[in-house]
Design an enzyme around this catalytic site. Structure first.
Site, PDB file in Angstrom:
ATOM      1  N   LYS A   1       0.837  -1.208   0.000  1.00 31.69           N
ATOM      2  CA  LYS A   1       0.000   0.000   0.000  1.00 31.69           C
ATOM      3  C   LYS A   1       0.867   1.251   0.000  1.00 31.69           C
ATOM      4  O   LYS A   1       0.599   2.210  -0.732  1.00 31.69           O
ATOM      5  CB  LYS A   1      -0.922   0.006   1.223  1.00 31.69           C
ATOM      6  CG  LYS A   1      -2.088  -0.957   1.091  1.00 31.69           C
ATOM      7  CD  LYS A   1      -2.824  -1.153   2.416  1.00 31.69           C
ATOM      8  CE  LYS A   1      -3.786  -2.321   2.310  1.00 31.69           C
ATOM      9  NZ  LYS A   1      -4.224  -2.846   3.606  1.00 31.69           N
TER      10      LYS A   1
ATOM     11  N   ASP B   1     -11.785   1.898   3.729  1.00 26.31           N
ATOM     12  CA  ASP B   1     -12.041   0.462   3.543  1.00 26.31           C
ATOM     13  C   ASP B   1     -13.526   0.164   3.314  1.00 26.31           C
ATOM     14  O   ASP B   1     -13.882  -0.925   2.871  1.00 26.31           O
ATOM     15  CB  ASP B   1     -11.639  -0.299   4.812  1.00 26.31           C
ATOM     16  CG  ASP B   1     -10.266  -0.925   4.726  1.00 26.31           C
ATOM     17  OD1 ASP B   1      -9.876  -1.332   3.616  1.00 26.31           O
ATOM     18  OD2 ASP B   1      -9.598  -1.022   5.774  1.00 26.31           O
TER      19      ASP B   1
ATOM     20  N   GLN C   1      -5.300  -1.933   9.638  1.00 24.85           N
ATOM     21  CA  GLN C   1      -5.048  -3.233   9.009  1.00 24.85           C
ATOM     22  C   GLN C   1      -5.599  -4.358   9.893  1.00 24.85           C
ATOM     23  O   GLN C   1      -5.341  -4.398  11.085  1.00 24.85           O
ATOM     24  CB  GLN C   1      -3.530  -3.402   8.785  1.00 24.85           C
ATOM     25  CG  GLN C   1      -3.141  -4.640   8.019  1.00 24.85           C
ATOM     26  CD  GLN C   1      -3.628  -4.640   6.567  1.00 24.85           C
ATOM     27  OE1 GLN C   1      -3.684  -3.608   5.918  1.00 24.85           O
ATOM     28  NE2 GLN C   1      -3.988  -5.805   6.074  1.00 24.85           N
TER      29      GLN C   1
HETATM   30  N1  GUN Z   1      -6.869  -7.353   5.852  1.00 26.09           N
HETATM   31  C1  GUN Z   1      -7.033  -8.089   4.725  1.00 26.09           C
HETATM   32  N2  GUN Z   1      -7.608  -7.347   3.767  1.00 26.09           N
HETATM   33  C2  GUN Z   1      -7.811  -6.122   4.293  1.00 26.09           C
HETATM   34  C3  GUN Z   1      -8.373  -4.926   3.789  1.00 26.09           C
HETATM   35  O1  GUN Z   1      -8.833  -4.815   2.640  1.00 26.09           O
HETATM   36  N3  GUN Z   1      -8.396  -3.873   4.645  1.00 26.09           N
HETATM   37  C4  GUN Z   1      -7.927  -3.956   5.906  1.00 26.09           C
HETATM   38  N4  GUN Z   1      -8.008  -2.879   6.682  1.00 26.09           N
HETATM   39  N5  GUN Z   1      -7.404  -5.050   6.413  1.00 26.09           N
HETATM   40  C5  GUN Z   1      -7.347  -6.132   5.601  1.00 26.09           C
END
Ligand code: GUN
Length: 285
Positions: free
Chosen positions: A52, A119, A96
């Protein structure tokens, strides 16, 4: 032989569009910011967060990663989120997942300002999607919808089967397909005779988190197969939920792993960070 849906290439094109939007904002002194909160040392999370950061930097999003020890309390983490809710530097906040067991994920997601919830996991944003007034949308299913659009895959009236019912992928995927006029079946690990249910599908989205789970018995010839899986096999190699070599000859379209859905998820995160920024800054002009 199926047509390959090249997520990597599509992601790069869409990232370029987002980068152009960011340049336009920069001319007005506006710089979209994304803060990622990472708790503990989960190795998969470390990789996701690094990716990211790399994409954010590449396209000109101001990004920061805040790392916290696995011992942080729920109350302390909520305090951090409240700080970033007030910040004018960051327009998007991403915590996350997964979080350590002593932290209640629901409490954390509720603490994020829905306007900064890039998200799309806050119940308000889930509810908006459900009610047909989406604002932010969970990035993986959103990226999959972009794939259908880019490859001119019609959805209206089609039978779509989603395998997996997580809040992150399966449930929002079902809502998006329904909004696009597909006839949607939500299947999961407890579904009886899953191969029979799946092989009715014109559109099959697999997000069950089990390596090579979907074999050719699950797939109707000519179906579109989307593989959300990210699993490691015994040799540590990244594999999807779909047995690609077996399914590819009978599908009409298929996503590879890696290079399919994965790059689209990050791309939609960046797009939504810019959109959150635009709503927060421009709507108040
Ligand atoms: N963990 C696995 N996929 C994601 C996601 O798309 N967003 C977040 N915040 N955590 C994750």
């Amino acid at each position: 032989m199926a047509q390959l849906i090249n997520g990597k290439e599509l992601a790069e094109n869409l990232q370029q569009e987002t980068a152009t939007r960011i340049e336009e904002l920069a001319k007005r002194g506006i710089h979209p910011g994304l803060v990622v909160l990472l708790v503990g040392e989960n190795p998969a999370s470390q990789i996701y967060v690094r990716n990211k950061e790399r994409v954010a930097k590449k396209i000109g999003i101001h990004s920061a990663v805040k790392r916290y020890p696995a011992t942080i309390t729920e109350a302390e983490l909520i305090k951090e989120i409240e700080f970033f809710n007030q910040s004018t530097e960051f327009h998007g906040i991403l915590v996350q997942l997964p979080l350590p067991d002593h932290i209640n994920e629901d409490h954390i997601l509720l603490a994020i300002d829905p306007a900064k919830d890039v998200d799309g996991f806050h119940p308000l944003n889930i509810g908006r999607l459900f009610a047909g007034m989406p604002q932010t949308i969970p990035c993986t299913p959103y990226g999959i919808m972009k794939m259908f659009e880019a490859y001119d895959i019609p959805l209206a009236g089609k039978k779509a089967v989603v395998i997996g019912r997580s809040n992150i992928v399966g449930k929002p995927m079902g809502m998006l397909l329904l909004a696009a006029d597909a006839t949607v079946t939500m299947a999961h690990s407890k579904t009886l005779d899953l191969p029979a249910v799946a092989s009715e599908a014109d559109i099959l989205v697999v997000a069950i988190g089990r390596g090579h789970f979907v074999t050719k018995e699950f797939v109707k010839p000519g179906a579109v197969v989307i593989d959300v899986g990210m699993n490691r096999n015994a040799e540590g190699k990244l594999i999807g939920d779909v047995k690609f070599d077996e399914v590819e000859p009978i599908a009409s379209h298929i996503t590879p792993v890696p290079g399919g859905v994965g790059p689209m998820t990050i791309t939609m995160l960046m797009q939504q960070t810019v959109e959150c920024c635009e709503r927060q800054v421009l709507d108040h002009e």
